[in-house]
Design an enzyme around this catalytic site. Structure first.
Site, PDB file in Angstrom:
ATOM      1  N   HIS A 125     -26.057  87.978  94.920  1.00  0.00           N
ATOM      2  CA  HIS A 125     -26.509  87.263  93.730  1.00  0.00           C
ATOM      3  C   HIS A 125     -27.357  86.041  94.052  1.00  0.00           C
ATOM      4  O   HIS A 125     -27.544  85.166  93.204  1.00  0.00           O
ATOM      5  CB  HIS A 125     -25.309  86.911  92.843  1.00  0.00           C
ATOM      6  CG  HIS A 125     -24.950  88.069  91.954  1.00  0.00           C
ATOM      7  ND1 HIS A 125     -24.853  89.340  92.446  1.00  0.00           N
ATOM      8  CD2 HIS A 125     -24.709  88.155  90.630  1.00  0.00           C
ATOM      9  CE1 HIS A 125     -24.559  90.169  91.446  1.00  0.00           C
ATOM     10  NE2 HIS A 125     -24.470  89.469  90.333  1.00  0.00           N
ATOM     11  N   ASP A 186     -19.746  79.303  86.952  1.00  0.00           N
ATOM     12  CA  ASP A 186     -19.782  79.790  85.570  1.00  0.00           C
ATOM     13  C   ASP A 186     -19.590  81.307  85.498  1.00  0.00           C
ATOM     14  O   ASP A 186     -19.279  81.847  84.444  1.00  0.00           O
ATOM     15  CB  ASP A 186     -21.133  79.451  84.917  1.00  0.00           C
ATOM     16  CG  ASP A 186     -21.305  77.958  84.746  1.00  0.00           C
ATOM     17  OD1 ASP A 186     -20.291  77.241  84.814  1.00  0.00           O
ATOM     18  OD2 ASP A 186     -22.446  77.513  84.557  1.00  0.00           O
ATOM     19  N   GLU A 297     -19.712  70.474  80.487  1.00  0.00           N
ATOM     20  CA  GLU A 297     -21.073  70.916  80.829  1.00  0.00           C
ATOM     21  C   GLU A 297     -22.000  70.539  79.668  1.00  0.00           C
ATOM     22  O   GLU A 297     -21.626  69.770  78.767  1.00  0.00           O
ATOM     23  CB  GLU A 297     -21.119  72.426  81.099  1.00  0.00           C
ATOM     24  CG  GLU A 297     -20.565  72.809  82.455  1.00  0.00           C
ATOM     25  CD  GLU A 297     -21.072  74.162  82.973  1.00  0.00           C
ATOM     26  OE1 GLU A 297     -21.987  74.742  82.357  1.00  0.00           O
ATOM     27  OE2 GLU A 297     -20.541  74.626  84.000  1.00  0.00           O
TER      28      GLU A 297
HETATM   29  P1  FAD Z   1     -24.968  86.317  98.393  1.00  0.00           P
HETATM   30  O1  FAD Z   1     -26.091  86.125  97.462  1.00  0.00           O
HETATM   31  O2  FAD Z   1     -24.709  87.686  98.845  1.00  0.00           O
HETATM   32  O3  FAD Z   1     -25.123  85.330  99.628  1.00  0.00           O
HETATM   33  C1  FAD Z   1     -25.496  83.993  99.459  1.00  0.00           C
HETATM   34  C2  FAD Z   1     -25.715  83.304 100.796  1.00  0.00           C
HETATM   35  O4  FAD Z   1     -24.485  83.135 101.446  1.00  0.00           O
HETATM   36  C3  FAD Z   1     -26.596  84.072 101.760  1.00  0.00           C
HETATM   37  O5  FAD Z   1     -27.288  83.165 102.563  1.00  0.00           O
HETATM   38  C4  FAD Z   1     -25.603  84.854 102.574  1.00  0.00           C
HETATM   39  O6  FAD Z   1     -26.092  85.220 103.830  1.00  0.00           O
HETATM   40  C5  FAD Z   1     -24.467  83.858 102.654  1.00  0.00           C
HETATM   41  N1  FAD Z   1     -23.168  84.493 102.719  1.00  0.00           N
HETATM   42  C6  FAD Z   1     -22.655  85.452 101.925  1.00  0.00           C
HETATM   43  N2  FAD Z   1     -21.407  85.735 102.296  1.00  0.00           N
HETATM   44  C7  FAD Z   1     -21.123  84.939 103.342  1.00  0.00           C
HETATM   45  C8  FAD Z   1     -19.996  84.771 104.177  1.00  0.00           C
HETATM   46  N3  FAD Z   1     -18.878  85.469 104.001  1.00  0.00           N
HETATM   47  N4  FAD Z   1     -20.066  83.868 105.170  1.00  0.00           N
HETATM   48  C9  FAD Z   1     -21.184  83.128 105.374  1.00  0.00           C
HETATM   49  N5  FAD Z   1     -22.273  83.264 104.625  1.00  0.00           N
HETATM   50  C10 FAD Z   1     -22.248  84.150 103.620  1.00  0.00           C
HETATM   51  N6  FAD Z   1     -23.558  78.962  91.557  1.00  0.00           N
HETATM   52  C11 FAD Z   1     -22.831  77.878  91.251  1.00  0.00           C
HETATM   53  O7  FAD Z   1     -22.587  77.035  92.094  1.00  0.00           O
HETATM   54  N7  FAD Z   1     -22.378  77.691  89.981  1.00  0.00           N
HETATM   55  C12 FAD Z   1     -22.564  78.597  88.990  1.00  0.00           C
HETATM   56  O8  FAD Z   1     -22.121  78.400  87.879  1.00  0.00           O
HETATM   57  C13 FAD Z   1     -23.300  79.771  89.299  1.00  0.00           C
HETATM   58  N8  FAD Z   1     -23.497  80.720  88.371  1.00  0.00           N
HETATM   59  C14 FAD Z   1     -24.188  81.848  88.696  1.00  0.00           C
HETATM   60  C15 FAD Z   1     -24.357  82.834  87.727  1.00  0.00           C
HETATM   61  C16 FAD Z   1     -25.035  83.994  88.042  1.00  0.00           C
HETATM   62  C17 FAD Z   1     -25.223  85.044  86.984  1.00  0.00           C
HETATM   63  C18 FAD Z   1     -25.572  84.163  89.344  1.00  0.00           C
HETATM   64  C19 FAD Z   1     -26.351  85.387  89.670  1.00  0.00           C
HETATM   65  C20 FAD Z   1     -25.424  83.192  90.302  1.00  0.00           C
HETATM   66  C21 FAD Z   1     -24.725  82.015  89.995  1.00  0.00           C
HETATM   67  N9  FAD Z   1     -24.530  81.006  90.932  1.00  0.00           N
HETATM   68  C22 FAD Z   1     -23.797  79.896  90.608  1.00  0.00           C
HETATM   69  C23 FAD Z   1     -25.166  81.063  92.253  1.00  0.00           C
HETATM   70  C24 FAD Z   1     -24.237  81.676  93.264  1.00  0.00           C
HETATM   71  O9  FAD Z   1     -23.176  80.804  93.561  1.00  0.00           O
HETATM   72  C25 FAD Z   1     -24.986  81.904  94.578  1.00  0.00           C
HETATM   73  O10 FAD Z   1     -26.144  82.635  94.366  1.00  0.00           O
HETATM   74  C26 FAD Z   1     -24.088  82.625  95.558  1.00  0.00           C
HETATM   75  O11 FAD Z   1     -24.677  82.542  96.830  1.00  0.00           O
HETATM   76  C27 FAD Z   1     -23.975  84.058  95.189  1.00  0.00           C
HETATM   77  O12 FAD Z   1     -22.843  84.614  95.777  1.00  0.00           O
HETATM   78  P2  FAD Z   1     -22.865  86.040  96.421  1.00  0.00           P
HETATM   79  O13 FAD Z   1     -21.460  86.304  96.734  1.00  0.00           O
HETATM   80  O14 FAD Z   1     -23.584  87.023  95.594  1.00  0.00           O
HETATM   81  O15 FAD Z   1     -23.652  85.684  97.751  1.00  0.00           O
END
Ligand code: FAD
Length: 546
Positions: A125, A186, A297
């Site tokens: 994400h 969120d 918020e």
């Molecule tokens: P990914 O997108 O898969 O990875 C994100 C990053 O972390 C990459 O650099 C990846 O290499 C690294 N990573 C992943 N897993 C690990 C691991 N186990 N160890 C080390 N590195 C790792 N963020 C907020 O803070 N607050 C919010 O309210 C919020 N709302 C959101 C709502 C939506 C609909 C979306 C799409 C995103 C939102 N986000 C929010 C952003 C979100 O926190 C970040 O994009 C987060 O990185 C996504 O998590 P993911 O698990 O999909 O990680």
């Protein structure tokens, strides 16, 4: 023109020169870490390198509990942003921490002879390719979910979870014990490793800090393949480095997350303001009050008509007659969104407390809207919108999001320009805006925030219509984002990007400011070959010519 032998010699001299410059420029503090810019030169005349097919197929020889997939990996070249697509050579589906450790150690031991890099992918994400690895290895962290969640009750409750676990699953598991994490995002369909690599921020962060402030211990696989347990007391430097560390220092395979008592229900309240300074004054007052709301918020509403009618499906107006008379048409409005937790047997007390808190605010009286939902329904609210957008085919479209931390002292300058000049007509998605208390955060982690006691999160959560060339098209929104960033730079607002995205080393240095040196030192210590998280483009792996 010259003979083939001369051309060959000339080429080799060029390669040799490039290699020497490259080698010299890639050895800060005695490591072969290579910041971005030195490789930009190299891109022009890349020396011959080892056969990547052989290197990748050597991965097949590793004895694993899980497996690699070498084909049909297009999902790993995609993320929520839908703007960056880097195809990996392989995807690892680990079944154990050892699988991750063995893979990284194998790549580390190949040294700089291989170009292979490794990206952990949580739920994908990210919005700008952060979890992707061009021709590298992507680790599908969700495969690790099989590792059991363990809830520990008692005086200081916590849960041990896999780095690939989704927050929504943690919520359901911990609720079985009447407990829940204290700090959220969120949207809960994100992984622990993904949010802890950034910060994890929502309306609880003013009180509990971001998610990275609510972790007791981590298990991490470093860029050398070592499995290390770290906490505030043990391997402290790695612990704080990894929290908010953008995946640069290690892969989080396990996390111990702090828990608190979970409420059953929440009172969910929205009120509107037309004056930005009154809106922020009230928000700031609330985040500094004792016994305040449990979630605070806010968001901006630009050029929307019939707004309150849209809310009626989930919220009821306190005064329906007055609410009917209110018209939002065209104005820029600011919505304060707050929540108070409660259990059914303390309804009276919570109502009194809410009345008391609201009595000190200066919102437009006819715009008080209330709702009462379960704690789970509230926390998982964005998933409801996700399902609706999925059904309309509007979830998997480009999301050129821009998230900023703006210091309190400059938030009115920011709003005047952004809402007064840049985003006057419309916005293609929510614009969140709310303050947090720096004192509840933790400046030892890798996350960088503005240097003030209170700062705002401003999140432009924009969607772009595919193939549109209008104001809802990707090009227009990216230009608008650039205008916002340019204004912040010119007016020297002292902002910091959250979920940062930069292209040059100079920009990353400026982002980290005085903390850049420590960031580079940590990279040298824990991922000296710059194998991890290449999608951020902070460091580039140094490749040996042979
Ligand atoms: P990914 O997108 O898969 O990875 C994100 C990053 O972390 C990459 O650099 C990846 O290499 C690294 N990573 C992943 N897993 C690990 C691991 N186990 N160890 C080390 N590195 C790792 N963020 C907020 O803070 N607050 C919010 O309210 C919020 N709302 C959101 C709502 C939506 C609909 C979306 C799409 C995103 C939102 N986000 C929010 C952003 C979100 O926190 C970040 O994009 C987060 O990185 C996504 O998590 P993911 O698990 O999909 O990680």
């Amino acid at each position: 023109m010259g003979s083939p032998a001369l051309i060959f010699l000339k080429h080799n001299i060029i390669y040799l020169k490039v290699f020497i410059i490259f080698f010299l420029s890639c050895v800060p503090n005695g490591t072969n870490l290579c910041p971005n810019h030195s490789l930009a030169t190299l891109k022009v005349q890349r020396p011959p390198r080892l056969n990547s097919t052989n290197i990748v197929s050597s991965l097949e020889t590793l004895g694993l509990d899980g497996y690699f997939s070498f084909e049909n990996n297009h999902h790993a070249a995609k993320d929520f942003g839908n703007m960056y697509h880097f195809l990996p050579s392989a995807v690892l589906h680990p079944k154990s921490v050892q699988d991750i450790s063995n893979t990284i150690r194998h790549i580390y031991e190949m040294g700089s002879a291989s170009e292979l890099t490794v990206a952990a992918r949580g739920h994908g994400h990210s919005t700008q390719g952060q979890a992707q690895a061009h021709q590298g290895v992507v680790i599908n962290m969700e495969s690790l979910q099989r590792l059991e969640m363990q809830v520990h009750t008692g005086k200081t409750p916590y849960v041990d979870v896999s780095g690939g676990e989704l927050w929504i699953n943690i919520l359901h598991e911990t609720l079985k014990h009447g407990l829940a994490p204290k700090s959220w995002t969120d949207y809960l369909h994100l992984t622990v490793g993904g949010t802890l690599s950034n910060a994890g921020i929502s309306g609880q962060a003013f009180q509990h800090g971001p998610q990275i402030r609510n972790v007791y211990q981590l298990e991490v696989v470093t860029g050398k393949g070592e499995v290390v347990t770290c906490s505030e007391k043990k391997n402290t430097d790695l612990f704080y480095g990894v929290l908010g560390g953008l995946g640069q220092f290690g892969i989080i395979t396990r996390a111990r997350i702090s828990l608190g008592p979970a409420p059953k229900m929440v009172k969910w309240i929205r009120v509107l303001y037309s004056d930005f300074s009154i809106f922020t004054k009230d928000q700031e007052q609330l985040i500094s009050s004792e016994n305040s709301f449990d979630y605070i918020e806010g968001f901006t509403i630009i050029n929307r008509t019939g707004l309150l009618n849209n809310w009626r499906s989930s919220f009821r107006p306190k005064d329906p007659v007055q609410a009917n008379r209110f018209s939002s048409d065209g104005r820029t409005l600011y919505c304060l969104e707050v929540v108070k937790h409660f259990n059914p047997d303390d309804t009276k007390t919570v109502n009194q407390s809410i009345e008391n808190l609201l009595s000190k605010l200066s919102y437009i009286p006819s715009t008080l809207f209330l709702s009462e939902v379960s704690y789970v329904e509230f926390l998982d609210r964005v998933h409801v919108s996700e399902k609706k957008l999925q059904a309309k085919g509007l979830w998997e479209i480009p999301h050129p999001w821009l998230n900023l931390f703006v210091p309190k002292s400059r938030i009115s300058d920011f709003a005047e320009e952004i809402f007064g000049n840049i985003l006057t007509d419309t916005s293609n998605g929510p614009i969140l805006i709310y303050p947090v208390n720096q004192s509840k955060w933790n400046n030892k982690s890798s996350l960088v925030t503005p240097d003030e006691d209170v700062f705002y999160l401003v999140a432009f959560l924009t969607s772009a219509m595919p193939s549109s060339t209008g104001t809802d098209g990707l090009a227009h929104i990216l230009t608008q984002n650039k205008r916002i960033l340019d204004f912040c730079a010119t007016a020297e607002l002292g902002i910091k990007q959250y979920l940062p995205h930069y292209k040059t080393e100079e920009e990353w240095q400026a982002h980290f400011g005085p903390r850049w040196k420590v960031f580079v030192q940590r990279k040298s210590a824990y991922d000296p070959l710059a194998i991890l998280a290449p999608g951020l483009r902070i460091f580039r792996k140094a490749i040996r010519t042979s």
